[in-house]
Design a protein around this motif. Structure first.
Motif: not given
Length: 144
Positions: A12-13, A36-40, A46-47, A75-76
């Motif tokens: 979730a962002g 909302q850490d931009i690394s996400w 995510w991988r 993420a998707r």
């Protein structure tokens, strides 16, 4: 997705999707990205997260901001690359976006009206959908 396998991961962002997914974190001992850490917004991030936690699936929010979408779309894409099933929960009617190449196994919407509108809007690209009352409001319902 069942409890005999790894955890469920949540993506979730924006704040609405985070509030929508928060009850699932507690109910299923799911792992949610931290804000909302931009690394996400990085598919590589995510991988690595998926490789570390070996989840059984992804449940994703439907953010509206560019930053929130970047987090959830990354993420998707990572979940699709890992062969994980993806469910999305729409926190605000009309926020779900199809992501070509990343099939959503299930889309949860707040009402039959939202289901009908989403099917009409997305046409052939519409994933399987169900109407479900948002859990984020359960605490308020209990107070009534």
């Amino acid at each position: 997705m069942n409890g005999d396998q790894g955890p469920i991961i949540l993506a979730a962002g924006d704040s609405g999707p985070r509030q929508t997914l928060r009850p699932l974190q507690d109910a299923f001992k799911a792992i949610i990205n931290d804000g909302q850490d931009i690394s996400w917004a990085s598919e590589r991030h995510w991988r690595a997260h998926i490789a570390t936690h070996r989840p059984q699936g992804l449940i994703c929010g439907t953010s509206d901001s560019p930053e929130g979408k970047a987090i959830e779309f990354s993420a998707r894409r990572a979940a699709t690359a890992a062969g994980l099933p993806i469910a999305a929960i729409e926190d605000f009617a009309g926020n779900y976006r199809d992501l070509p190449g990343c099939p959503t196994s299930l889309l949860l919407l707040e009402s039959k009206t939202a289901v009908d509108r989403t099917r009409k809007t997305l046409g052939a690209s519409c994933p399987p959908v169900l109407a479900l009352s948002p859990a984020r409001y359960d605490a308020l319902r209990k107070q009534s």
